[in-house]
Design a protein around this motif. Structure first.
Motif, short mmCIF file in Angstrom:
data_model
loop_
_atom_site.label_atom_id
_atom_site.label_comp_id
_atom_site.label_asym_id
_atom_site.label_seq_id
_atom_site.Cartn_x
_atom_site.Cartn_y
_atom_site.Cartn_z
N ILE A 48 7.05 21.49 12.31
CA ILE A 48 5.63 21.17 12.49
C ILE A 48 5.07 20.48 11.25
CG2 ILE A 48 3.32 22.19 12.76
CD1 ILE A 48 4.75 24.41 14.43
N PHE A 49 5.38 21.03 10.09
CA PHE A 49 4.91 20.45 8.84
C PHE A 49 5.36 19.00 8.71
CE2 PHE A 49 4.90 19.65 4.29
CZ PHE A 49 3.77 20.31 3.84
N MET A 50 6.64 18.78 8.96
CA MET A 50 7.18 17.42 8.84
C MET A 50 6.60 16.49 9.90
SD MET A 50 8.80 17.50 6.11
CE MET A 50 9.56 15.90 6.15
N GLN A 51 6.39 16.96 11.11
CA GLN A 51 5.79 16.13 12.15
C GLN A 51 4.38 15.68 11.75
OE1 GLN A 51 5.97 18.43 15.77
NE2 GLN A 51 8.04 17.73 16.27
N VAL A 52 3.61 16.60 11.20
CA VAL A 52 2.25 16.26 10.76
C VAL A 52 2.32 15.18 9.68
CG1 VAL A 52 0.21 17.12 9.53
CG2 VAL A 52 1.20 18.45 11.40
N LEU A 53 3.19 15.37 8.70
CA LEU A 53 3.26 14.40 7.61
C LEU A 53 3.81 13.05 8.06
CD1 LEU A 53 4.23 16.75 4.71
CD2 LEU A 53 2.17 15.42 4.95
N LEU A 54 4.86 13.04 8.87
CA LEU A 54 5.42 11.77 9.33
C LEU A 54 4.44 11.03 10.23
CD1 LEU A 54 9.13 12.86 9.94
CD2 LEU A 54 8.19 11.56 8.01
N GLY A 55 3.74 11.78 11.08
CA GLY A 55 2.72 11.16 11.93
C GLY A 55 1.58 10.59 11.12
N THR A 56 1.19 11.31 10.08
CA THR A 56 0.11 10.85 9.21
C THR A 56 0.52 9.58 8.47
OG1 THR A 56 -0.73 13.09 8.94
CG2 THR A 56 -1.33 11.50 7.24
N GLN A 57 1.74 9.55 7.97
CA GLN A 57 2.23 8.36 7.28
C GLN A 57 2.21 7.16 8.21
OE1 GLN A 57 6.01 10.01 6.00
NE2 GLN A 57 5.35 9.94 3.87
N ALA A 58 2.70 7.34 9.42
CA ALA A 58 2.74 6.24 10.39
C ALA A 58 1.33 5.76 10.72
CB ALA A 58 3.47 6.68 11.66
N GLU A 59 0.43 6.72 10.90
CA GLU A 59 -0.96 6.38 11.22
C GLU A 59 -1.62 5.59 10.08
OE1 GLU A 59 -4.71 8.78 13.22
OE2 GLU A 59 -2.89 9.89 12.71
N ALA A 60 -1.39 6.02 8.86
CA ALA A 60 -1.98 5.32 7.69
C ALA A 60 -1.44 3.90 7.59
CB ALA A 60 -1.68 6.10 6.42
N GLN A 61 -0.18 3.72 7.89
CA GLN A 61 0.44 2.40 7.76
C GLN A 61 -0.02 1.42 8.83
OE1 GLN A 61 4.53 3.85 7.59
NE2 GLN A 61 4.68 3.09 5.49
N LYS B 179 -9.55 9.72 4.83
CA LYS B 179 -10.96 9.53 5.19
C LYS B 179 -11.41 8.12 4.80
CE LYS B 179 -12.08 14.43 4.92
NZ LYS B 179 -12.66 15.49 4.09
N GLY B 180 -10.96 7.65 3.66
CA GLY B 180 -11.27 6.30 3.21
C GLY B 180 -10.70 5.23 4.14
N LEU B 181 -9.61 5.58 4.81
CA LEU B 181 -8.99 4.66 5.77
C LEU B 181 -9.62 4.76 7.16
CD1 LEU B 181 -5.25 5.14 4.77
CD2 LEU B 181 -6.64 3.08 4.44
N GLY B 182 -10.61 5.65 7.30
CA GLY B 182 -11.25 5.84 8.60
C GLY B 182 -10.44 6.72 9.53
N LEU B 183 -9.68 7.66 8.96
CA LEU B 183 -8.83 8.56 9.76
C LEU B 183 -9.23 10.02 9.54
CD1 LEU B 183 -5.37 6.87 9.01
CD2 LEU B 183 -6.74 6.65 11.10
N PRO B 184 -10.45 10.39 9.96
CA PRO B 184 -10.90 11.76 9.70
C PRO B 184 -10.07 12.83 10.43
CG PRO B 184 -12.42 10.65 11.18
CD PRO B 184 -11.46 9.61 10.68
N ALA B 185 -9.55 12.52 11.61
CA ALA B 185 -8.73 13.50 12.33
C ALA B 185 -7.41 13.75 11.60
CB ALA B 185 -8.47 13.04 13.76
N ALA B 186 -6.82 12.69 11.07
CA ALA B 186 -5.58 12.84 10.28
C ALA B 186 -5.87 13.64 9.02
CB ALA B 186 -4.99 11.48 9.96
N ALA B 187 -7.00 13.37 8.38
CA ALA B 187 -7.39 14.12 7.18
C ALA B 187 -7.54 15.60 7.50
CB ALA B 187 -8.69 13.56 6.62
N GLU B 188 -8.13 15.90 8.63
CA GLU B 188 -8.30 17.31 9.02
C GLU B 188 -6.95 17.98 9.26
OE1 GLU B 188 -10.50 20.02 12.44
OE2 GLU B 188 -10.98 17.90 12.30
N ARG B 189 -6.01 17.28 9.88
CA ARG B 189 -4.67 17.85 10.09
C ARG B 189 -4.00 18.16 8.76
NH1 ARG B 189 -4.57 13.86 14.07
NH2 ARG B 189 -3.29 12.48 12.78
N ILE B 190 -4.15 17.25 7.79
CA ILE B 190 -3.57 17.48 6.46
C ILE B 190 -4.26 18.67 5.79
CG2 ILE B 190 -3.38 16.51 4.13
CD1 ILE B 190 -1.29 15.39 6.06
N GLU B 191 -5.57 18.73 5.87
CA GLU B 191 -6.30 19.85 5.26
C GLU B 191 -5.91 21.19 5.88
OE1 GLU B 191 -10.39 17.56 3.90
OE2 GLU B 191 -10.22 18.26 5.96
#
Length: 100
Positions: free
Chosen positions: A16-29, A80-92
């Protein structure tokens, strides 16, 4: 600061941890600058780099049995600066991964 994670908890939540991080990385890119121009493009590039770097820090800490709370804050701010508040919340929320 870091929060210690037991080996049992790490094994239980590793996927789960890795899925969140890999998904976040892909989303940011996949984000684009929120405004036209070179300055916006430069700022965007820095925000993406910061998000990716902090994801890497989080993965390294996780592999050592820790959750790096400072990296969570920095990564969330970049997202959040990238306009991804949902991704930021998952990381938090990763800091609460051990709360059931």
């Amino acid at each position: 600061m870091s929060k210690q994670v037991s080996p049992e908890l790490r094994a239980k939540y590793d996927e789960i941890f890795m899925q969140v991080l890999l998904g976040t990385q892909a989303e940011a890119q996949t984000t684009k600058p929120q405004a036209p121009g070179n300055l916006a493009a430069m700022f965007h590039k820095e925000q993406v780099a910061e998000a990716l770097q902090q994801c890497a820090v989080l993965i390294a800490a996780w592999n050592k049995g820790e959750i790096d709370t400072r990296a969570i804050g920095k990564c969330a701010a970049a997202l959040k600066g990238l306009g991804l508040p949902a991704a930021a919340e998952r990381i938090e929320n990763l800091v609460k991964i051990d709360e059931e």
